[in-house]
Design a protein around this motif. Structure first.
Motif, PDB file in Angstrom:
ATOM      1  N   ARG A 354       0.810  -1.216   0.000  1.00  8.75           N
ATOM      2  CA  ARG A 354       0.000   0.000   0.000  1.00  8.75           C
ATOM      3  C   ARG A 354       0.846   1.272   0.000  1.00  8.75           C
ATOM      4  O   ARG A 354       0.309   2.376   0.039  1.00  8.75           O
ATOM      5  N   GLY A 355       2.166   1.129  -0.020  1.00  9.27           N
ATOM      6  CA  GLY A 355       3.024   2.299  -0.036  1.00  9.27           C
ATOM      7  C   GLY A 355       4.477   1.881   0.055  1.00  9.27           C
ATOM      8  O   GLY A 355       4.803   0.691   0.102  1.00  9.27           O
ATOM      9  N   THR A 356       5.368   2.872   0.051  1.00  5.12           N
ATOM     10  CA  THR A 356       6.795   2.626   0.234  1.00  5.12           C
ATOM     11  C   THR A 356       7.257   3.389   1.475  1.00  5.12           C
ATOM     12  O   THR A 356       6.542   4.211   2.018  1.00  5.12           O
ATOM     13  N   TRP A 357       8.477   3.083   1.902  1.00  6.61           N
ATOM     14  CA  TRP A 357       9.045   3.808   3.038  1.00  6.61           C
ATOM     15  C   TRP A 357      10.552   3.888   2.875  1.00  6.61           C
ATOM     16  O   TRP A 357      11.154   3.147   2.096  1.00  6.61           O
ATOM     17  N   SER A 358      11.142   4.811   3.590  1.00  6.75           N
ATOM     18  CA  SER A 358      12.599   4.953   3.575  1.00  6.75           C
ATOM     19  C   SER A 358      13.033   5.426   4.951  1.00  6.75           C
ATOM     20  O   SER A 358      12.246   6.001   5.704  1.00  6.75           O
ATOM     21  N   LEU A 359      14.291   5.166   5.270  1.00  6.58           N
ATOM     22  CA  LEU A 359      14.842   5.569   6.564  1.00  6.58           C
ATOM     23  C   LEU A 359      16.096   6.375   6.317  1.00  6.58           C
ATOM     24  O   LEU A 359      17.095   5.867   5.815  1.00  6.58           O
ATOM     25  N   LEU A 364      11.781   7.983   9.533  1.00  6.53           N
ATOM     26  CA  LEU A 364      11.212   6.909   8.727  1.00  6.53           C
ATOM     27  C   LEU A 364      10.034   7.502   7.965  1.00  6.53           C
ATOM     28  O   LEU A 364       8.990   7.791   8.550  1.00  6.53           O
ATOM     29  N   THR A 365      10.236   7.727   6.674  1.00  3.85           N
ATOM     30  CA  THR A 365       9.238   8.403   5.857  1.00  3.85           C
ATOM     31  C   THR A 365       8.386   7.387   5.112  1.00  3.85           C
ATOM     32  O   THR A 365       8.903   6.552   4.369  1.00  3.85           O
ATOM     33  N   VAL A 366       7.092   7.464   5.330  1.00  2.00           N
ATOM     34  CA  VAL A 366       6.132   6.582   4.677  1.00  2.00           C
ATOM     35  C   VAL A 366       5.462   7.343   3.537  1.00  2.00           C
ATOM     36  O   VAL A 366       5.021   8.479   3.715  1.00  2.00           O
ATOM     37  N   SER A 367       5.401   6.706   2.354  1.00  2.98           N
ATOM     38  CA  SER A 367       4.767   7.320   1.177  1.00  2.98           C
ATOM     39  C   SER A 367       3.616   6.433   0.719  1.00  2.98           C
ATOM     40  O   SER A 367       3.818   5.486  -0.052  1.00  2.98           O
ATOM     41  N   PRO A 368       2.389   6.694   1.199  1.00  2.00           N
ATOM     42  CA  PRO A 368       1.238   5.880   0.779  1.00  2.00           C
ATOM     43  C   PRO A 368       0.948   6.070  -0.711  1.00  2.00           C
ATOM     44  O   PRO A 368       1.183   7.139  -1.273  1.00  2.00           O
ATOM     45  N   PHE A 369       0.425   5.019  -1.334  1.00  2.00           N
ATOM     46  CA  PHE A 369       0.041   5.146  -2.738  1.00  2.00           C
ATOM     47  C   PHE A 369      -1.221   5.994  -2.885  1.00  2.00           C
ATOM     48  O   PHE A 369      -1.385   6.720  -3.859  1.00  2.00           O
ATOM     49  N   PRO A 390      16.971   5.780  17.734  1.00  2.00           N
ATOM     50  CA  PRO A 390      15.655   6.417  17.613  1.00  2.00           C
ATOM     51  C   PRO A 390      15.175   6.452  16.164  1.00  2.00           C
ATOM     52  O   PRO A 390      15.956   6.674  15.235  1.00  2.00           O
ATOM     53  N   VAL A 391      13.879   6.221  15.988  1.00  2.13           N
ATOM     54  CA  VAL A 391      13.238   6.299  14.680  1.00  2.13           C
ATOM     55  C   VAL A 391      11.906   7.019  14.853  1.00  2.13           C
ATOM     56  O   VAL A 391      11.111   6.658  15.734  1.00  2.13           O
ATOM     57  N   THR A 392      11.668   8.038  14.026  1.00  3.86           N
ATOM     58  CA  THR A 392      10.427   8.806  14.100  1.00  3.86           C
ATOM     59  C   THR A 392       9.716   8.734  12.765  1.00  3.86           C
ATOM     60  O   THR A 392      10.282   9.119  11.733  1.00  3.86           O
ATOM     61  N   PRO A 393       8.467   8.233  12.723  1.00 11.54           N
ATOM     62  CA  PRO A 393       7.753   8.146  11.448  1.00 11.54           C
ATOM     63  C   PRO A 393       7.259   9.493  10.965  1.00 11.54           C
ATOM     64  O   PRO A 393       6.891  10.366  11.755  1.00 11.54           O
ATOM     65  N   ALA A 394       7.259   9.671   9.656  1.00  9.59           N
ATOM     66  CA  ALA A 394       6.712  10.857   9.002  1.00  9.59           C
ATOM     67  C   ALA A 394       6.015  10.388   7.734  1.00  9.59           C
ATOM     68  O   ALA A 394       6.249   9.276   7.255  1.00  9.59           O
ATOM     69  N   VAL A 395       5.156  11.225   7.181  1.00  8.66           N
ATOM     70  CA  VAL A 395       4.375  10.858   5.998  1.00  8.66           C
ATOM     71  C   VAL A 395       4.710  11.804   4.859  1.00  8.66           C
ATOM     72  O   VAL A 395       4.824  13.018   5.042  1.00  8.66           O
ATOM     73  N   SER A 396       4.890  11.200   3.677  1.00  8.68           N
ATOM     74  CA  SER A 396       5.084  11.988   2.462  1.00  8.68           C
ATOM     75  C   SER A 396       4.196  11.403   1.383  1.00  8.68           C
ATOM     76  O   SER A 396       4.095  10.177   1.256  1.00  8.68           O
TER      77      SER A 396
END
Length: 406
Positions: A354-359, A364-369, A390-396
């Motif tokens: 349902r999306g891609t991610w990168s660190l 940790l950036t999530v890119s939903p489709f 530490p890892v912090t999620p973000a959305v793009s």
């Protein structure tokens, strides 16, 4: 969720079964793609609870798993006891490719002249970086630089003479520069090639199905890099232990139809007879149309409804079959596999990408489709625990320019 996806998720241990440990997971999957060691480590995380990156690195140092050229000629983690029979199947293709690439890099010679130099350079030395191996090859009359050194190591691997050791960073063990080591020195004994091809093909088919069922011989051929006729031979040799399913797929007899979990089988241990393979990227798998996310799923050993997994780059769930039908929609295929040997890390929801991610650093950036919120907080926290930082999620909502799976 479709039965097919549910069974494959469970076969791939993405339901996070009882702890198997690092060698146990490798034995279960037969081979874990490891061209990118950070992504490979994260493949263990997504299939387990409690493992850490240090556990993976310890398994490499203790030689309970080994990094070597495997299916499709790509670097994989495998069990040492599987190297011999795997090499007997895919080593010839690896050797042919290595000789061709060595010539393209300007190094002349045949296996008969090149292999003794590789052995002399590595024997008794312990793990060597590419630069160190190049220096020792040159000192022995075989000047080689750049990728020629890697292809010479691959040629040695095709003959059971070379494996990779632990990575080094600033002279210390870790996920840094790759190292190459004489196989017999590292493993305590030479890698013994299997002389019984049929037995090796049968073991390959059995172990592949254990980690990928439901599947077909064409899926095995795509995953292994072997000709379809070899995959069909392996299938035929274990036909008495297979069940054919509607739609032309097969599974090992004695597995649960709802979750793909083995109940009774002649290969319960997760280890095999002994095999090894070669080089390539493994990203060139056909993509066909997929479907949206499902909801229903059998209870017990399969993932819970709405189960979310952050798959690393080059994950087996995307490389294990001939097509990605039902898992990745055509409309999003380029976002995951843009070409150039890249297969990005992905967000899996109920077995569908349902999306891609990168660190990058701590982010940790999530890119939903689609314009949707993907519930990745728990997974991000587990990535943080696994890596020990530490890892912090973000959305793009923009597609990433590259993806390394880490």
């Amino acid at each position: 969720m479709s039965d097919l996806r549910g069974e494959r998720l469970a076969a791939q241990s993405l339901h996070r079964p009882a702890p198997l440990g690092v060698p146990g997971l490798v034995g279960r999957l037969l081979a874990v793609q490891a061209q990118d060691v950070t992504a490979a480590a994260l493949a263990f995380r997504v299939r387990s609870t409690g493992l850490t990156r240090e556990d993976v690195e310890t398994a490499v140092r203790e030689r309970s798993i080994v990094r070597a050229w495997g299916p499709r000629g790509t670097l994989h983690y495998m069990l040492p006891e599987d190297l011999g029979w795997l090499t007997s199947l895919s080593g010839p293709a690896l050797a042919r490719g290595a000789i061709r690439r060595i010539g393209q890099e300007g190094v002349a010679g045949s296996p008969e002249t090149l292999l003794p130099a590789v052995v002399r350079a590595l024997e008794g030395q312990g793990p060597l970086t590419k630069a160190e191996l190049g220096e020792r090859l040159s000192a022995r009359g075989l000047p080689a630089t750049g990728q020629a050194i890697v292809h010479l190591a691959a040629l040695g691997a095709a003959h059971g003479l070379v494996v990779l050791g632990p990575g080094v960073r600033d002279g210390a063990p870790g996920a840094g520069k790759p190292t190459y080591v004489h196989a017999a020195d590292w493993l305590g004994a030479p890698v013994a090639s299997s002389l019984d091809r049929d037995r090796s093909l049968a073991e390959l088919a059995r172990r592949y199905l254990r980690a990928h069922a439901p599947a077909t011989p064409a899926d095995l051929a795509a995953w292994s890099g072997l000709p379809l006729r070899d995959a069909r031979t392996g299938w035929r040799l274990i036909a008495g232990s297979l069940d054919e399913l509607p739609g032309g797929c097969w599974r090992l007899r004695g597995t649960d139809s709802g979750a793909g979990i083995e109940i009774a089988s002649g290969t319960a241990s997760g280890t095999g007879a002994g095999i090894e393979t070669t080089s390539g990227t493994g990203a060139g798998i056909e993509t066909t149309s997929g479907t949206g996310a499902g909801i229903e799923i059998a209870s017990g050993t399969a993932p819970a409804p709405h189960a979310v997994r952050l798959l690393p780059a080059f994950d087996e769930y995307l490389l294990g079959w001939r097509t990605r039908s039902g898992v990745l929609a055509d409309a999003h295929a380029r976002a995951v596999h843009p070409g150039g040997g890249i297969l990005r890390p992905t967000v899996l929801v109920d077995g569908v990408i349902r999306g891609t991610w990168s660190l990058n650093g701590p982010t940790l950036t999530v890119s939903p489709f689609e314009a949707e919120r993907l519930p990745v907080q728990a997974e991000a926290e587990d990535v943080s625990r696994f890596l020990g930082r530490p890892v912090t999620p973000a959305v793009s909502h923009r597609e990433p320019s590259s993806g390394h799976g880490r």
